[in-house]
Design an enzyme around this catalytic site. Structure first.
Site, mmCIF file in Angstrom:
data_model
loop_
_atom_site.group_PDB
_atom_site.id
_atom_site.type_symbol
_atom_site.label_atom_id
_atom_site.label_comp_id
_atom_site.label_asym_id
_atom_site.label_seq_id
_atom_site.Cartn_x
_atom_site.Cartn_y
_atom_site.Cartn_z
ATOM 1 C CB SER A 75 3.302 -5.507 2.255
ATOM 2 O OG SER A 75 2.039 -4.950 2.392
ATOM 3 C CB SER A 90 0.631 3.568 6.597
ATOM 4 O OG SER A 90 -0.009 3.562 5.364
ATOM 5 C CD GLN A 98 3.757 2.617 1.010
ATOM 6 O OE1 GLN A 98 3.622 2.997 2.160
ATOM 7 N NE2 GLN A 98 2.743 2.170 0.286
ATOM 8 C CD GLU A 107 -0.778 1.893 -3.358
ATOM 9 O OE1 GLU A 107 -0.986 3.079 -3.054
ATOM 10 O OE2 GLU A 107 -0.757 0.975 -2.533
ATOM 11 C CD GLU A 164 -15.406 4.156 3.772
ATOM 12 O OE1 GLU A 164 -14.230 3.756 3.711
ATOM 13 O OE2 GLU A 164 -16.377 3.395 3.856
#
Lengths: 383, 396
Positions: free
Chosen positions: B150, B118, B115, B233, B366
């Site tokens: 990953s 990020s 994926q 996910e 958070e």
């Protein structure tokens, strides 16, 4: 208990029981919830409860009659042939969730759960036990176990001492009771509170919505209900059911605190914004939400284990108490803090919930006492 | 669909599959292909795409029959990103051609996915990503850098989001692609972590050409597509069923029972408290699972990851302390490139360090607390100043 049976018992507690617990609510349970919630909304809103406390008459007999008789909540655990509803701890737990949510004074946990469970555990369905069960189920009488409210099932054996000549302090809802169930070294006795030689002295309780009293017996007459052996087991079962279903009261209480805090912080403006938009507050409420949904799983697990008579019951109850006590107190403390100054006032009901939550965290054994039970059951011994 | 498929029908089909392809005498991959073709891979998917258009809850019937027959499974841990993220997104947004091409090898495990979301400069503000995709005829030319990827070193395909229009606000200028990891210009470099191993990668994209036929969803609508991926996910994180003392609490409880010399009163209090919390988290997961089966999905899934992250961190921290002298040692700092996170195969020190990532990966704690506060509790959103500003004008 031999070493072998001891290890067999702990082994079974460490692994999961065969049956998967049902952690959801049935449609019938949701119907019962609606009925109880609607009754409490009409008869026990916060101003009414506070006014009752101030007049020194916390118990509203009309509320109790509607709950016990009208809805039939008092007899949920009692079989139909004894005049009850023939339901289970799962339904009683739903009633307690709603009572926790309203913080209304009603001797439900002490009479309809603990005293009723003690009597049921005696297994004698005719004679004085059956008769008393019928009276409790129909809401004609209220009975409480004459033991300190703080006592846990793990300490029940130690309760079978003394005689009918005695003083017991810190008995929850003794002031509302018609009958006291008194454990002695000679067995379990039923004592009418209106009889000769019975004195019930109200104490000033931390939790005004669940009054405590001292009970002094001097030459009182009692009816022997059970010999010491079966009596000790029955008392232990009653206290276990009390602790297990108290988790549902704590769940309902915590849920009210969270809901009201969210409502308040959405409406209250400071610095030109609703205070509920500040991340420091949002994260605290989100954390509390996570604790409440977790408490729900733990409380449902305990109620389901009690209802099904699962061998996992002692662990399910100890886990629920060790967890839910802390959640209820945390929720009530956050409720007071996030309401700001309003949360410190007598008019706002937050204090009722804080006092109830703190008292509940001691009732039927503290979280620490229940953690000791967990450690023993799953074989994690102290040094 | 004219006739609904029931549990009996599913069981019959499973038995037919087992009869035609006896697991003991069939190659693993061949069996998995046959299972996919029989519609028993994910029964709620459409016919022809590994499913039967049946109720999702009937998958349990298939799985139970196949487990009893000792049939090979497709090791969902190894192909987790493909199964949990790529597949549902391709199903929702892919063309027929894309579905036919990608779903079968993905499910069988012949093709591993990763994926590419990020970025070093984006983090939790995922939509701020800066990887550019510029159209060139029937192709897109992609330049940028991704991180925390990953499986990139073993993946055949990647789901990728890239900026296709820098002149509109950040959420509106993103498009979603399927990237061929073997294409020229894709460079995967191991990213060594605090554990010493390189479980993740950095991926550098330099002039990578992606045909427009490998776009998922409309140009500029990639954020919406990515939300489908991210929602799936989180569903897959919350859904697993674990036994009592499953997970890290079991490891530390075993050590406690076997090594009485390590016990102290303080550690005992903390251990039992964490045991209770782990058991309650397990029950909460079980309740969530029961809600899903009953068709009443609750919002609890958003909270489960928060609970597990905190518990893993506290339990693994306690374990290091419990071990005392041994807790001062570490098993191996050699850089490795594992295909999977293996919490149980390593020592306490590894678990302690690796669990620090649990409150960061897949959405930081958070950010998840914000999501719970706003979407579950309905608390007001914080004021934001990035909504109506073109991406190119944002502070970076």
């Amino acid at each position: 208990m031999t070493a072998r049976s001891e290890s067999a018992r702990t082994e079974s507690a460490r692994t999961e029981p065969g049956r998967t617990p049902d952690l959801l609510y049935s449609e019938a349970e949701e119907d019962l919830r609606s009925a109880v919630r609607s009754l409490l909304a009409h008869r026990a809103d916060a101003p009414t409860v506070i006014a009752g406390l101030e007049s020194g008459t916390p118990y509203d007999p009309r509320l109790w009659e509607s709950l016990a008789t009208g809805i039939g909540a008092a007899g949920l655990l009692v079989p139909e042939k004894l005049g009850g509803q023939g339901a289970t701890h799962r339904e009683a737990a739903v009633v307690l969730e709603e009572l926790g949510r309203s913080a209304a004074p009603a001797p439900y946990l002490t009479s309809s759960v603990v005293a009723t469970e003690v009597l049921l555990a005696l297994g004698a369905h005719d004679g004085p036990v059956g008769e008393l069960l019928g009276d409790l189920a129909a809401g004609r009488k209220v009975a409480v176990l004459a033991l300190p409210f703080a006592m846990s099932a793990a300490d029940a054996a130690a309760a079978m001492t003394g005689t009918l000549e005695r003083t017991v302090t810190g008995v929850a809802e003794a002031a509302a009771a018609d009958v006291l169930l008194v454990p002695t070294e000679e067995g379990l006795f039923a004592v009418e509170t209106t009889g000769e030689g019975v004195a019930v002295q109200p104490l000033v309780p931390l939790d005004l919505t669940r009054p405590l009293a001292g009970v002094t017996l001097t030459g009182a007459a009692g009816t022997l209900l059970a010999e010491p052996g079966p009596a000790a087991e029955a008392v232990s079962k009653g206290l276990l059911a009390g602790a297990g279903l108290l988790a549902s009261e704590q769940l309902g209480l915590a849920e009210w605190c969270l809901t009201e805090t969210v409502r308040h912080t959405r409406e209250r403006h400071q610095f030109n914004r609703p205070i509920g938009s500040f991340q420091a507050l949002k994260h605290r409420m989100a954390q509390l939400w996570l604790e409440v949904v977790s408490a729900r799983a733990a409380a449902r697990n305990a109620a389901d284990a009690l209802a099904s008579g699962s061998p996992d019951t002692p662990l399910a109850v100890a886990v629920a108490q060790a967890y839910c006590s802390k959640v209820a107190v945390h929720a009530a403390e956050e409720c007071v803090q996030l309401h700001g100054g309003i949360g410190m006032t007598w008019e706002h009901p937050a204090h009722l919930y804080l006092k109830r939550a703190k008292a509940d965290s001691i009732a039927y054994g503290t979280a620490g006492r229940h953690r000791e039970a967990v450690a023993e059951l799953v074989e994690l011994p102290a040094p | 669909m004219s006739t609904a498929i029931d549990a009996a029908g599913i069981r019959r089909r499973t038995q037919e599959l087992l009869a035609a392809h006896p697991p003991a005498a069939t190659d693993r991959t061949d069996f998995l292909k046959a299972r996919f073709d029989a519609g028993l891979a994910w029964v709620h998917y459409p016919a022809g795409l590994g499913g039967l258009g049946a109720s999702r809850s009937l998958q349990a019937v298939v799985d139970a029959e196949l487990t009893a027959a000792q049939a090979p499974d497709n090791d969902p841990r190894r192909i987790g990103i493909g199964l949990g993220m790529a597949a549902p997104t391709i199903l929702d947004y892919g063309t027929d051609e894309q579905k036919q091409r990608f779903l079968r090898p993905l499910w069988v495990g012949e093709e591993v996915w990763c994926q590419l979301f990020s970025e070093p400069g984006a983090g939790s503000d995922l939509a701020a990503l800066g990887t550019r995709a510029v159209r060139d005829g029937d192709e897109w030319v992609v330049d940028g850098q991704k991180v925390w990827t990953s499986s990139a070193h073993v993946a055949r395909w990647a789901i990728l989001i890239a900026r296709t229009d820098p002149d509109v606000p950040k959420h509106r200028g993103i498009s979603y692609f399927i990237c061929d990891m073997t294409d020229p210009g894709v460079e995967v470099r191991p990213l060594r972590q605090i554990t010493g191993e390189a479980e993740f990668n950095e991926v550098f994209l330099t002039g990578v050409r992606i045909p427009d036929s490998r776009r998922l969803g409309p140009v500029g609508d990639g954020w919406k597509v990515a939300r489908t991926t991210l929602m799936n996910e989180r569903v897959s994180i919350g859904g697993a069923r674990i036994p009592r003392e499953g997970g890290m609490i079991g490891t530390v409880a075993r050590t406690w029972r076997e090594r009485p010399e390590l016990r102290t009163h303080d550690l005992h209090q903390r251990l039992v408290t964490l045991w209770v919390e782990a058991e309650v988290a397990r029950l909460t997961g079980e309740r969530l699972r029961q809600q899903l089966v009953a068709g009443q999905p609750g919002p609890e899934g958003s909270g489960m990851k928060l609970a597990f992250a905190r518990l893993n961190q506290e339990i693994s921290g306690l374990e290091v302390e419990l071990l005392g002298d041994e807790g001062l040692l570490y098993d191996d700092w050699t850089m490795r490139r594992p295909e999977l996170v293996d919490f149980t195969g390593r020592d306490a020190g590894y678990r302690y360090l690796r669990s620090k990532g649990n409150s960061i990966e897949g959405g930081t704690s958070e950010v998840l607390l914000n999501i719970v506060a706003e979407r579950v509790l309905g608390l007001p959103v914080e004021p934001r100043n990035d909504k109506d500003v073109a991406w190119k004008d944002l502070a970076r």
